[in-house]
Design an enzyme around this catalytic site. Structure first.
Site, PDB file in Angstrom:
ATOM      1  N   ASN A  88       0.887  -1.167   0.000  1.00 20.15           N
ATOM      2  CA  ASN A  88       0.000   0.000   0.000  1.00 20.15           C
ATOM      3  C   ASN A  88       0.922   1.214   0.000  1.00 20.15           C
ATOM      4  O   ASN A  88       1.518   1.555   1.019  1.00 20.15           O
ATOM      5  CB  ASN A  88      -0.895   0.007   1.238  1.00 20.15           C
ATOM      6  CG  ASN A  88      -1.812  -1.203   1.261  1.00 20.15           C
ATOM      7  OD1 ASN A  88      -2.381  -1.579   0.239  1.00 20.15           O
ATOM      8  ND2 ASN A  88      -1.931  -1.849   2.416  1.00 20.15           N
ATOM      9  N   LYS A  95      -1.285 -15.288  -3.454  1.00 14.42           N
ATOM     10  CA  LYS A  95      -1.420 -15.717  -2.053  1.00 14.42           C
ATOM     11  C   LYS A  95      -1.765 -17.208  -1.994  1.00 14.42           C
ATOM     12  O   LYS A  95      -2.497 -17.698  -2.857  1.00 14.42           O
ATOM     13  CB  LYS A  95      -2.503 -14.906  -1.339  1.00 14.42           C
ATOM     14  CG  LYS A  95      -2.082 -13.478  -1.026  1.00 14.42           C
ATOM     15  CD  LYS A  95      -3.046 -12.783  -0.050  1.00 14.42           C
ATOM     16  CE  LYS A  95      -2.596 -11.332   0.158  1.00 14.42           C
ATOM     17  NZ  LYS A  95      -3.387 -10.608   1.167  1.00 14.42           N
ATOM     18  N   LYS A 121       0.699  -3.757  -6.176  1.00 10.96           N
ATOM     19  CA  LYS A 121      -0.656  -4.107  -5.735  1.00 10.96           C
ATOM     20  C   LYS A 121      -1.590  -3.141  -6.466  1.00 10.96           C
ATOM     21  O   LYS A 121      -1.590  -1.942  -6.174  1.00 10.96           O
ATOM     22  CB  LYS A 121      -0.759  -3.935  -4.217  1.00 10.96           C
ATOM     23  CG  LYS A 121      -2.161  -4.083  -3.650  1.00 10.96           C
ATOM     24  CD  LYS A 121      -2.148  -3.946  -2.118  1.00 10.96           C
ATOM     25  CE  LYS A 121      -3.537  -4.061  -1.526  1.00 10.96           C
ATOM     26  NZ  LYS A 121      -3.539  -3.995  -0.048  1.00 10.96           N
ATOM     27  N   GLU A 162      -8.055  -3.230  -2.763  1.00 12.47           N
ATOM     28  CA  GLU A 162      -8.239  -2.526  -1.491  1.00 12.47           C
ATOM     29  C   GLU A 162      -7.913  -1.038  -1.621  1.00 12.47           C
ATOM     30  O   GLU A 162      -7.212  -0.464  -0.792  1.00 12.47           O
ATOM     31  CB  GLU A 162      -7.394  -3.190  -0.396  1.00 12.47           C
ATOM     32  CG  GLU A 162      -7.759  -4.654  -0.208  1.00 12.47           C
ATOM     33  CD  GLU A 162      -7.042  -5.350   0.938  1.00 12.47           C
ATOM     34  OE1 GLU A 162      -5.896  -4.982   1.244  1.00 12.47           O
ATOM     35  OE2 GLU A 162      -7.648  -6.265   1.522  1.00 12.47           O
ATOM     36  N   GLU A 174      -0.271 -11.990  10.925  1.00 12.85           N
ATOM     37  CA  GLU A 174      -1.474 -11.151  10.985  1.00 12.85           C
ATOM     38  C   GLU A 174      -2.691 -11.902  11.525  1.00 12.85           C
ATOM     39  O   GLU A 174      -3.349 -11.449  12.453  1.00 12.85           O
ATOM     40  CB  GLU A 174      -1.792 -10.598   9.585  1.00 12.85           C
ATOM     41  CG  GLU A 174      -3.107  -9.842   9.550  1.00 12.85           C
ATOM     42  CD  GLU A 174      -3.409  -9.234   8.186  1.00 12.85           C
ATOM     43  OE1 GLU A 174      -2.618  -9.424   7.250  1.00 12.85           O
ATOM     44  OE2 GLU A 174      -4.451  -8.566   8.068  1.00 12.85           O
ATOM     45  N   ASP A 221      -7.261 -14.819   2.372  1.00 15.05           N
ATOM     46  CA  ASP A 221      -6.270 -13.887   2.899  1.00 15.05           C
ATOM     47  C   ASP A 221      -5.501 -14.458   4.089  1.00 15.05           C
ATOM     48  O   ASP A 221      -5.725 -14.051   5.223  1.00 15.05           O
ATOM     49  CB  ASP A 221      -6.973 -12.582   3.313  1.00 15.05           C
ATOM     50  CG  ASP A 221      -5.986 -11.454   3.543  1.00 15.05           C
ATOM     51  OD1 ASP A 221      -4.801 -11.646   3.275  1.00 15.05           O
ATOM     52  OD2 ASP A 221      -6.421 -10.376   3.987  1.00 15.05           O
TER      53      ASP A 221
HETATM   54  C1  GCU Z   1      -4.425  -8.111   4.110  1.00 18.25           C
HETATM   55  C2  GCU Z   1      -3.965  -7.137   5.149  1.00 18.25           C
HETATM   56  C3  GCU Z   1      -3.679  -5.775   4.567  1.00 18.25           C
HETATM   57  C4  GCU Z   1      -2.776  -5.910   3.358  1.00 18.25           C
HETATM   58  C5  GCU Z   1      -3.370  -6.895   2.364  1.00 18.25           C
HETATM   59  C6  GCU Z   1      -2.463  -7.197   1.181  1.00 18.25           C
HETATM   60  O1  GCU Z   1      -5.729  -7.780   3.680  1.00 18.25           O
HETATM   61  O2  GCU Z   1      -4.912  -7.029   6.154  1.00 18.25           O
HETATM   62  O3  GCU Z   1      -3.078  -4.993   5.556  1.00 18.25           O
HETATM   63  O4  GCU Z   1      -2.592  -4.680   2.753  1.00 18.25           O
HETATM   64  O5  GCU Z   1      -3.591  -8.110   2.999  1.00 18.25           O
HETATM   65  O6  GCU Z   1      -1.982  -8.310   1.092  1.00 18.25           O
HETATM   66  O7  GCU Z   1      -2.252  -6.332   0.336  1.00 18.25           O
END
Ligand code: GCU
Length: 663
Positions: free
Chosen positions: A193, A350, A272, A276, A383, A355
């Site tokens: 991110n 992944k 990415k 999200e 996590e 997740d």
């Molecule tokens: C999970 C995680 C996020 C992360 C995301 C990713 O959702 O909670 O913090 O950014 O994975 O793999 O990009």
């Protein structure tokens, strides 16, 4: 040089001085024949690191028993391979490059005395896969919600402090050495991110990134950057980031030229996109092959890579809509693109379709893209697996994924799929904590990741033995046995007291620690369990559900489809069943929920007792930190047990047949 190698203010992890003793006692020598092939400037630096390692072993007068020899012929089988010969207790490690030699040296260190005492031998060693990367989700600034390291449980970043790259990078160099010792060869140094501050790493801060690269270089580890797909607009001042726009393409080419000018052995970019809230090609009506190939064009002249993440799904889903299935998303987006990605693109997938849950089926994307370079993405940072407060050894979980055969027993394994030009990426669990990983026992996860990426066939319990031998040199049998008792099955223990039978989540929203059964149930995130008074689970069958089972090849599409054959541990991932449904284990779903939660807590109580019986055998700082974490694990596991059991008792009205206290 040697003083920075042995940083004294941090825990030495698997490289304490004592780990080098078996080699130091017998002496080692580095042999670089005149005219030996050198594969470039970075190779010379690795050679320097190796020289420093040997020097640090101290002067040796006799005939050295370990010969590290750079062969004249150049890399024979790949830059990282080495040959090891043992003749009457004397070892010769030969490699065509200094990287290979470094791997060989640490291989001998890992074996310790056994390296020298075995029968005569002549072996060749090479990594299974070319790419063995760690991704740091580090921010330069401290993010108001996520902190400095997103999903980090070991303090702040080892790279950044006070809004910039750290002045003193000696710890990064010590980290590089730890990584080299387990075979990790690439590190992405910022969060996927990408916020405004981190976006500038690619532009204004290149000199600083070059300093980080210089700290890693002597140990043969390459640096990568996570970049934002919108960078041409946010830092480049263009009006668009459309991957088919010529100005945008030119901007990325120029950006890549600048990076490689500053860092000639730079690894590449991690992206990415459309995930999200991160920008991506969808905004321009383009697909992910268009996006990734644009970057491939920019990195290709430099021999760079684009790690493009397959973690793409709708995070603004309506929970009322039972037909949309987040688990389907990666396959639906990417499988149709197989064959369209440029050679420089590595699709990073992944391990599961959701997740990083404690239990998920393996992602069907891994079996659907034979014409694409694939990397398996794992999460070393815990996590969803206890946030380094719980002792959870993940080597066993990863090994299960690697050994899984998408086409049935006679077909290839996941490890085979990612071998060769593809490989591994994993989210690092390291921060500026004294123990690197917060929980001292979480070091074993980082160690195991490196070792499995080098050789996926290794037994995860044997890997623990290696880690114990190195981290606790001369460990008495009682300590070894205690650590095995605590760690070997700890992943399954965690599974026992958290979300049942593969259904996943049930964590507190946001930070994801501790139980909240309905925490995500009425949210837009697409992670639901659908519990009602009659039953629980997600119907992902082709017959009556979302059709996700159809993304698997035979035999699994049918194995998962049928209640008769679906494995218990994934039952609620694939099926919605009544609480009275009888598992293959012979017990009902509801009774399993109760039994496994109670068993999970009992196992944690046993872990606590075991630690108390061996704590005297480890340094006091380790003893204290682990004790503190285990106390929290027991508190948290008990909370999980009570919330999950109570929730399902209230929903189902079916009491525990053993009459235990459920609230
Ligand atoms: C999970 C995680 C996020 C992360 C995301 C990713 O959702 O909670 O913090 O950014 O994975 O793999 O990009």
């Amino acid at each position: 040089m040697t003083t920075t190698l042995h940083a004294t203010d941090v825990h030495p992890a698997w490289l304490p001085d004592a780990a080098f003793e078996p080699v130091a006692r017998r002496g080692a020598v580095l042999v670089v024949p005149d005219g030996a092939a050198r594969a470039g400037v970075d190779t010379d630096e690795v050679l320097d690191a190796l020289g420093a390692e040997i020097d640090a072993l101290g002067p040796y007068d006799g005939e050295p028993a370990l010969l590290l020899e750079l062969s004249g012929g150049g890399p024979v089988e790949g830059e990282e391979s080495f040959r090891l010969r043992r003749e009457r207790g004397r070892l010769t490690v030969t490699a065509g490059s200094s990287r290979g030699l470094l791997h060989g040296f640490f291989h001998v260190v890992r074996l310790g005395d056994a390296a020298f005492t075995g029968p005569d031998a002549d072996e060749s060693h090479a990594p299974a896969a070319a790419l063995r990367m760690l991704d740091h989700w580090d921010n330069v600034d401290v993010h108001p919600v996520m902190g400095q390291v997103e999903r980090g449980y070991a303090g702040g970043s080892i790279f950044y402090a006070d809004g910039r790259v750290r002045e003193d990078l000696s710890r990064v160099r010590a980290y590089a050495r730890l990584l080299a010792a387990v075979g990790i060869d690439r590190v992405a140094i910022n969060n996927v991110n990408v916020h405004a501050r981190e976006a500038r790493l690619l532009t204004d801060d290149l000199g600083e990134v070059a300093r980080i690269a210089a700290a890693f270089r002597p140990y043969g580890v390459r640096v990568h950057l996570s970049v934002s797909f919108a960078a041409p607009m946010t830092v480049g001042g263009l009006e668009t980031s459309d991957p088919l726009d010529e100005d945008v393409r030119a901007w990325w080419r120029a950006a890549a030229d600048r990076v490689w000018e500053a860092i000639p052995d730079f690894g590449g970019f991690v992206v990415k996109a459309d995930s999200e809230g991160q920008p991506g090609p969808f905004a321009y009506g383009r697909d992910h092959a268009d996006g990734a190939n644009m970057l491939a064009e920019a990195v290709a002249p430099h021999g760079g890579l684009v790690h493009w993440r397959a973690f793409v799904y709708d995070h603004t889903q309506d929970w009322r809509d039972r037909s949309t299935d987040r688990a389907r998303a990666a396959y639906d987006h990417f499988a149709p693109l197989d064959g369209r990605f440029a050679a420089e693109v590595v699709l990073q997938v992944k391990h599961g379709p959701l997740d990083f849950q404690v239990r998920e089926p393996v992602s069907p994307v891994l079996a659907a893209m034979p014409a694409t370079r694939l990397a398996l993405e794992l999460q070393v940072t815990q996590e969803y697996t206890g946030q380094q407060k719980h002792a959870v050894y993940l080597g066993t979980a990863w090994s299960e994924v690697l050994r899984w055969r998408p086409w049935g027993d006679a077909g290839a394994s996941v490890a085979d799929v990612v071998a060769g030009a593809g490989g591994f990426a994993a989210v690092s669990n390291v921060g500026d904590d004294r123990f690197w990983t917060g929980h001292p026992l979480a070091q074993a996860n980082l160690y195991a990741y490196g070792r499995l990426a080098w050789d996926p066939a290794l037994d995860p319990v044997d890997i623990l033995d290696e880690w114990i031998d190195l981290t606790f040199p001369g460990a008495p049998d009682a300590l070894r046995a205690g650590l095995h008792l605590i760690l070997d099955d700890s992943w399954r223990t965690y599974e026992l007291y958290t979300a049942p039978l593969g259904v996943g989540f049930m964590v507190r929203p946001g930070h994801h620690y501790g139980p909240d059964v309905d925490g995500y149930e009425y949210t837009p995130w697409g992670t639901y369990h659908f519990a009602d008074r009659d039953g629980v689970g997600v119907d992902r069958t082709r017959a009556t559900g979302t059709g996700y089972t159809g993304q698997y090849p035979e035999p699994w599409r049918d194995v998962y489809e049928s209640l008769e054959t679906c494995p218990d541990e994934l039952l609620l991932f694939f099926h919605h069943v009544p609480y009275t449904h009888v598992l293959h284990s012979g017990t009902t779903v509801i009774q399993h929920v109760y039994d496994s939660r109670f068993e999970g807590v009992e196992r944690v109580e046993r872990m606590v007792r075991t630690w108390e019986s061996v704590a005297d055998l480890v340094p006091v700082d380790v003893a204290v930190r682990v004790r503190e974490r285990l106390a929290e694990q027991l508190r948290s596991a008990t909370e999980w047990r009570d919330q999950v059991s109570t929730y399902f008792l209230r929903k189902s009205g079916i009491p525990d047949e053993h009459g235990r206290t459920i609230y």
